[in-house]
Design a protein around this motif. Structure first.
Motif, short mmCIF file in Angstrom:
data_model
loop_
_atom_site.label_atom_id
_atom_site.label_comp_id
_atom_site.label_asym_id
_atom_site.label_seq_id
_atom_site.Cartn_x
_atom_site.Cartn_y
_atom_site.Cartn_z
N ARG A 1 4.78 9.40 -8.02
CA ARG A 1 6.12 9.18 -7.89
C ARG A 1 6.59 7.71 -8.02
O ARG A 1 7.17 7.14 -8.38
CB ARG A 1 6.47 9.78 -6.59
CG ARG A 1 8.19 9.93 -6.25
CD ARG A 1 8.30 11.15 -5.35
NE ARG A 1 7.63 11.08 -4.11
CZ ARG A 1 6.77 12.06 -3.89
NH1 ARG A 1 6.74 13.08 -4.48
NH2 ARG A 1 6.15 12.02 -2.67
N ALA A 2 5.47 6.89 -7.12
CA ALA A 2 5.65 5.15 -6.92
C ALA A 2 5.40 4.71 -8.48
O ALA A 2 6.21 3.84 -8.69
CB ALA A 2 4.57 4.75 -5.99
N ASN A 3 4.54 5.28 -9.20
CA ASN A 3 4.20 4.89 -10.43
C ASN A 3 5.58 4.91 -11.46
O ASN A 3 5.82 3.97 -12.03
CB ASN A 3 3.15 5.37 -11.22
CG ASN A 3 1.84 4.97 -10.55
OD1 ASN A 3 0.94 5.79 -11.06
ND2 ASN A 3 1.63 4.23 -9.83
N ARG A 4 6.28 6.21 -11.48
CA ARG A 4 7.16 6.48 -12.00
C ARG A 4 8.71 5.32 -11.69
O ARG A 4 9.20 5.10 -12.38
CB ARG A 4 7.62 7.81 -11.79
CG ARG A 4 8.22 8.47 -13.09
CD ARG A 4 8.47 10.02 -12.93
NE ARG A 4 8.66 10.65 -11.62
CZ ARG A 4 7.93 11.39 -10.84
NH1 ARG A 4 6.63 11.70 -11.69
NH2 ARG A 4 8.24 11.89 -9.84
N LEU A 5 8.65 5.31 -10.50
CA LEU A 5 9.87 4.47 -9.78
C LEU A 5 9.25 2.87 -9.99
O LEU A 5 10.04 1.93 -9.72
CB LEU A 5 10.03 4.75 -8.42
CG LEU A 5 10.43 6.09 -8.32
CD1 LEU A 5 10.52 6.49 -6.85
CD2 LEU A 5 11.93 6.17 -9.04
N GLY A 6 8.17 2.53 -10.47
CA GLY A 6 7.74 1.06 -10.59
C GLY A 6 7.69 0.59 -9.14
O GLY A 6 7.78 -0.86 -9.02
N GLN A 7 7.27 1.30 -8.17
CA GLN A 7 6.99 0.57 -6.92
C GLN A 7 5.50 0.82 -6.72
O GLN A 7 4.78 1.60 -7.12
CB GLN A 7 8.01 1.35 -5.93
CG GLN A 7 9.35 1.65 -6.08
CD GLN A 7 10.07 2.54 -5.27
OE1 GLN A 7 9.60 3.35 -4.60
NE2 GLN A 7 11.31 2.19 -5.28
N GLU A 8 5.19 0.19 -5.46
CA GLU A 8 3.66 0.25 -4.81
C GLU A 8 3.66 1.50 -3.95
O GLU A 8 4.87 1.74 -3.23
CB GLU A 8 3.61 -0.94 -3.83
CG GLU A 8 3.35 -2.17 -4.59
CD GLU A 8 1.82 -2.48 -4.77
OE1 GLU A 8 1.14 -2.05 -3.81
OE2 GLU A 8 1.49 -2.98 -5.68
N PRO A 9 2.58 2.29 -3.99
CA PRO A 9 2.51 3.30 -3.05
C PRO A 9 2.83 3.03 -1.67
O PRO A 9 2.31 1.95 -1.24
CB PRO A 9 1.11 3.96 -3.28
CG PRO A 9 0.69 3.45 -4.74
CD PRO A 9 1.33 2.07 -4.71
N ASP A 10 3.65 3.94 -0.88
CA ASP A 10 3.88 3.56 0.28
C ASP A 10 2.67 4.06 1.49
O ASP A 10 2.55 5.20 1.54
CB ASP A 10 5.16 4.31 0.77
CG ASP A 10 5.54 4.13 2.13
OD1 ASP A 10 4.70 3.26 2.93
OD2 ASP A 10 6.74 4.44 2.83
N ALA A 11 1.70 2.93 1.83
CA ALA A 11 0.71 3.26 2.63
C ALA A 11 1.23 4.07 3.69
O ALA A 11 0.20 4.98 4.29
CB ALA A 11 -0.09 2.19 2.84
N GLU A 12 2.24 3.71 4.48
CA GLU A 12 2.57 4.41 5.86
C GLU A 12 2.79 5.78 5.65
O GLU A 12 2.41 6.80 6.27
CB GLU A 12 3.66 3.75 6.39
CG GLU A 12 3.40 2.40 7.19
CD GLU A 12 4.22 1.72 7.77
OE1 GLU A 12 5.39 2.27 8.09
OE2 GLU A 12 4.13 0.48 8.30
#
Lengths: 158, 163
Positions: free
Chosen positions: B96-107
């Motif tokens: 999901r994060a890759n698709r949105l171009g974001q860093e995975p939310d570690a929290e």
């Protein structure tokens, strides 16, 4: 005779698998068992056919070997992946403070452990920007999406 | 032969009818569907050993029970895997994060771990494998047996995960 042969071949498989697990880290423990169990299973089939012929006894012997193998794989994958099994193994070494247990087996540790395994198994790659899904990872999601639909599990937000 | 047909019918019934029912989306119901069938088949085949004039023997009885065991274990493992474990949730989160171009939310990932850890410890206490006293966690006698089995299995398969 068929039962004894099935049990005997299963014990031999477990021993050969244990030796291979000590000799090399790759491939995964499951792949190693499938390889060893496949060969010993063929050996068992040949042995049963030579002793019993093509009878229900041969089929029973193979089913017993198959069930034992499946349960063995289930058990050792459980100890690798299950949080409960990991907690039990830690407690086997002695009791711990509840707070220490929570700290040692922190959610961060559990996430990192899984990320390492996912990288090792080729589902993710580490990049400068963080983690990226590989083609194998995308296939995994697609496969589980289909399985979820087949079993009517609730759909998770994409 | 009849038992193989019975198992096929058990599977067809699930896919044709039961999987569409809300009750069969719960782990407990699925487990009972298989456990009750396995117990029933085992009782019938063991009972057939004692029927006068019956030509069945122990090898046949264990073979039938093993057939049901393989079927049920495979089904339950696939059903449970499809529900999605921790690793799959992590992969989905990263996708999901890759698709949105974001860093995975570690929290967010760790939040899944917090829930799982709490549930597991409480679960182990509730089934009598672990006890919590005066701020410490320890194994019960039953838990010690179970932990010994897991530790032996880890030794056999050379599993080292830092525990």
């Amino acid at each position: 005779m068929a039962i004894l042969l099935a049990v005997g071949y299963f014990v031999v498989t477990v021993i050969l698998h244990a030796i291979w697990c000590r000799v090399s880290a790759r491939p995964s423990v499951v792949v190693k068992y499938v390889a060893v169990g496949g060969l010993t299973g063929l050996g068992l089939m040949a042995h049963l056919l030579s002793v019993e012929g093509l009878t229900y006894r041969t089929v029973s012997g193979l089913l017993i070997f198959g069930l034992a193998s499946e349960l063995y794989i289930f058990c050792f994958t459980l100890i690798i992946s299950s949080v409960s099994a990991i907690l039990l193994r830690r407690l086997y070494r002695g009791s711990v403070e509840t707070a220490d247990l929570a700290e040692s087996y922190s959610p961060r540790w559990m996430v990192e452990l899984r990320l390492d395994r996912l990288v090792e198994n080729g589902f993710l790659v580490r990049t400068d920007e963080g983690y990226q899904l590989t083609e194998k990872g995308h296939n995994l999601i697609r496969t589980f999406g289909k399985l979820r639909a087949i079993f009517k599990h609730p759909h998770r937000a994409p | 032969m009849w038992y193989a047909l019975y198992i096929a019918a058990h599977l067809v019934l699930y896919f044709a009818v039961l999987r569409h029912l809300q009750a069969f989306r719960s782990e407990r119901t699925i487990f009972l569907y298989h456990a009750l069938s396995a117990i029933g088949v085992s009782l019938v085949v063991i009972g057939s050993l004692f029927v006068p004039g019956s030509d069945v023997d122990l090898v046949w009885v264990i073979g039938v029970i093993a057939l049901h065991g393989i079927y049920s274990t495979t089904f339950l493992e696939i059903w449970s895997l499809a529900e999605g474990g921790y690793s799959l949730q992590i992969v989905e989160h990263i996708a999901r994060a890759n698709r949105l171009g974001q860093e995975p939310d570690a929290e967010a990932l760790q939040a899944i771990g917090i829930a799982k850890q709490g549930n597991r410890l409480a679960g182990l206490v509730s089934i009598g494998l672990v006890r919590q006293e005066a701020g410490r966690v320890a194994l019960t006698p039953l838990g010690r047996i179970m932990a010994w089995c897991f530790t032996s299995l880890a030794w056999l398969t050379n599993v080292q995960d830092g525990v």
